[in-house]
Design a protein around this motif. Structure first.
Motif, mmCIF file in Angstrom:
data_model
loop_
_atom_site.group_PDB
_atom_site.id
_atom_site.type_symbol
_atom_site.label_atom_id
_atom_site.label_comp_id
_atom_site.label_asym_id
_atom_site.label_seq_id
_atom_site.Cartn_x
_atom_site.Cartn_y
_atom_site.Cartn_z
ATOM 1 N N GLU A 75 0.825 -1.210 0.000
ATOM 2 C CA GLU A 75 0.000 0.000 0.000
ATOM 3 C C GLU A 75 0.857 1.256 0.000
ATOM 4 N N ALA A 76 1.918 1.248 0.793
ATOM 5 C CA ALA A 76 2.791 2.421 0.866
ATOM 6 C C ALA A 76 3.865 2.395 -0.210
ATOM 7 N N MET A 77 4.529 1.265 -0.358
ATOM 8 C CA MET A 77 5.700 1.202 -1.225
ATOM 9 C C MET A 77 5.345 1.271 -2.707
ATOM 10 N N ILE A 78 4.254 0.616 -3.100
ATOM 11 C CA ILE A 78 3.875 0.570 -4.506
ATOM 12 C C ILE A 78 2.803 1.606 -4.839
ATOM 13 N N ASN B 110 -0.005 4.891 -0.578
ATOM 14 C CA ASN B 110 -1.121 5.207 0.314
ATOM 15 C C ASN B 110 -0.640 5.346 1.753
ATOM 16 N N ASN B 111 -1.252 6.255 2.476
ATOM 17 C CA ASN B 111 -0.892 6.513 3.868
ATOM 18 C C ASN B 111 -1.537 5.457 4.757
ATOM 19 N N LYS B 112 -0.728 4.485 5.166
ATOM 20 C CA LYS B 112 -1.290 3.388 5.959
ATOM 21 C C LYS B 112 -1.327 3.692 7.447
ATOM 22 N N VAL C 107 -7.356 2.831 5.433
ATOM 23 C CA VAL C 107 -6.454 2.068 4.563
ATOM 24 C C VAL C 107 -6.182 0.693 5.156
ATOM 25 N N LEU C 108 -5.992 0.630 6.470
ATOM 26 C CA LEU C 108 -5.699 -0.644 7.131
ATOM 27 C C LEU C 108 -6.871 -1.611 7.018
#
Length: 201
Positions: A122-125, A128-130, A135-136
């Motif tokens: 979610e963050a690396m690719i 998105n702010n997890k 998002v979680l």
């Protein structure tokens, strides 16, 4: 464990770019020695918050300074990285995502491992702010699509109550006890032999 088996504790954090860079080697290790190793993940709580955060190794004390570190990790490893997240929508902490991993792990270790991979993506690719609960929960719903036995409602309840938090606290106690200050760190144990600690990418 088998008599010749190896036990590995993997100290990491969902927001650790060097753990993300280490992912291909970690997967290769699991593939080649899967029947001879057992392992567990210990969440490190890399960023409690930016007010008191300071990484002297990478000279990071503000979110915008994290971007070049992610970029460097991506260049060395070839793993994709949305380093612009630290300029546009920087996570305020990694604690909530650590707790979310433990919430998934409370249902099974395989769920915890898969959730960790998905929340990293979610963050690396995707960038998105997890640190955001929305998002979680979306990551948990994605996990449910792959594993129908995973209970999203139980996951959300464990985010709200203290079960996930308590599991994360136990991990943090281990981090402090072993004086882990870099991620990834592996502690490798074999019966009747001294442990080996490997730190950093």
């Amino acid at each position: 464990h088998e008599a010749d088996g190896v036990d590995i504790t993997y100290y990491t954090d969902p927001l650790c770019c060097w753990s993300w860079a280490f992912e291909p080697q970690w997967r290769k290790l699991q593939f080649e020695f899967g029947d001879r190793i057992s392992f567990r993940y210990c969440m490190g709580g890399l960023i409690p918050g930016w007010k008191n955060f300071h990484d002297p190794i990478n000279y990071v004390s503000r979110p915008i300074q994290m971007g070049p570190v992610w970029m460097h990790a991506a260049q060395l490893s070839g793993m994709p990285s949305q380093h612009n997240i630290w300029m546009k929508r920087p996570p305020a902490s990694s604690y909530r995502s650590c707790i979310a991993v433990k919430c998934a792990e409370l249902q099974s270790s395989s769920f915890g491992e898969k959730y960790l991979r998905l929340v990293r993506e979610e963050a690396m690719i995707k960038g998105n702010n997890k640190a955001k609960q929305q998002v979680l929960v979306q990551v948990a719903e994605k996990l449910k699509e792959e594993f129908t036995s995973f209970d999203v409602e139980t996951f959300k309840e464990d985010l709200r109550n203290d079960r996930g938090l308590e599991a994360f606290r136990k991990d943090m106690q281990q981090v402090r006890y072993h004086d882990i200050n870099r991620f990834p760190t592996l502690i490798i144990r074999k019966p009747q032999q001294a442990s080996i600690i490997i730190s950093g990418h």
